[in-house]
Design a protein around this motif. Structure first.
Motif, mmCIF file in Angstrom:
data_model
loop_
_atom_site.group_PDB
_atom_site.id
_atom_site.type_symbol
_atom_site.label_atom_id
_atom_site.label_comp_id
_atom_site.label_asym_id
_atom_site.label_seq_id
_atom_site.Cartn_x
_atom_site.Cartn_y
_atom_site.Cartn_z
ATOM 1 N N ASP A 128 24.209 22.192 112.741
ATOM 2 C CA ASP A 128 24.094 22.830 114.060
ATOM 3 C C ASP A 128 25.342 23.633 114.430
ATOM 4 O O ASP A 128 25.444 24.113 115.557
ATOM 5 C CB ASP A 128 23.837 21.779 115.146
ATOM 6 N N ALA A 140 19.595 18.137 118.017
ATOM 7 C CA ALA A 140 20.028 16.751 117.832
ATOM 8 C C ALA A 140 20.962 16.270 118.929
ATOM 9 O O ALA A 140 21.365 15.108 118.937
ATOM 10 C CB ALA A 140 20.728 16.608 116.475
ATOM 11 N N LEU A 157 26.017 13.997 119.156
ATOM 12 C CA LEU A 157 25.054 14.361 118.127
ATOM 13 C C LEU A 157 25.282 13.527 116.879
ATOM 14 O O LEU A 157 26.378 13.003 116.662
ATOM 15 C CB LEU A 157 25.132 15.852 117.785
ATOM 16 N N ASP A 159 25.044 13.777 112.752
ATOM 17 C CA ASP A 159 24.893 14.763 111.687
ATOM 18 C C ASP A 159 24.022 14.207 110.563
ATOM 19 O O ASP A 159 23.541 13.072 110.620
ATOM 20 C CB ASP A 159 26.255 15.244 111.176
ATOM 21 N N SER A 160 23.804 15.024 109.535
ATOM 22 C CA SER A 160 22.900 14.637 108.445
ATOM 23 C C SER A 160 23.455 13.507 107.593
ATOM 24 O O SER A 160 22.711 12.896 106.825
ATOM 25 C CB SER A 160 22.606 15.859 107.566
#
Length: 201
Positions: A128, A140, A157, A159-160
């Motif tokens: 993002d 997210a 948020l 993250d992945s």
């Protein structure tokens, strides 16, 4: 009054008035109303950001200069170099996937945050990043906070890589769009500070 005296009097008045204009502060730039500001920022799909970045982890501290070039909505190229100009990493992303150049080696990836974590021992919420660099929380984002001007001030948020981040906008540029100037990212054990020096839109 002689012509000579009149001339010196007129010259003195002109110098005083010009001096006042030289030393007066420029009028502050008024930011757009928040609805128009958000619409114009969201419409920006090409930009270049130059920033100083500091990354602190339990094991090391990394400082450098970041150049982020957003070329389309899906295509960007980023390079983080130390203050000697030596590249720490280069990241490219397009519709076909992502790649990271780290320590002279090229790695292909779909999940760049997880790959950077595995290779470097630190990471950032990269998926993002084209949005939150501009001051826009991505899909997210949660717990979004706003300041008195209606600008996004902070949010959380994930993250992945599964890392939970807190993002805070500490300062905005004094311009109509009021784009971010200082950004603070923190997780349980990583702190990332951005001082954006310039925006090219």
């Amino acid at each position: 009054m002689s012509a000579t005296i009149k001339w010196f009097t007129l010259a003195g008045i002109l110098l005083l008035t010009s001096g006042c204009s030289l030393f007066s502060k420029p009028a502050p730039v008024l930011a757009l109303d928040n609805k128009n500001r958000q619409a114009q920022i969201a419409a920006i799909t090409e930009y270049t950001v130059q920033a100083s970045v500091g990354i602190k982890t339990p094991d090391e501290s990394v400082s450098g200069n970041l150049t982020w070039q957003q070329q389309t909505i899906e295509h960007y190229h980023a390079r983080l170099a130390n203050f000697l100009g030596i590249s720490l990493f280069e990241l490219s992303h397009n519709q076909h996937g992502s790649s990271i150049m780290l320590r002279g080696e090229l790695y292909q990836a779909v999940d760049t945050s997880s790959l950077l974590w595995q290779l470097a021992g630190w990471s950032m919420p990269l998926s993002d990043m084209p949005l939150w660099l501009k001051g826009i929380p991505g899909a997210a984002a949660t717990a979004i906070q706003y300041d008195e001007a209606g600008r996004v001030r902070a949010f959380s948020l994930v993250d992945s890589a599964g890392i939970v981040w807190q993002l805070e906008y500490q300062r905005f540029f004094d311009s109509a769009l009021a784009l971010p100037q200082r950004i603070l990212l923190t997780s349980d054990d990583i702190t990332v500070r951005f001082h954006i020096r310039s925006w090219q839109i």
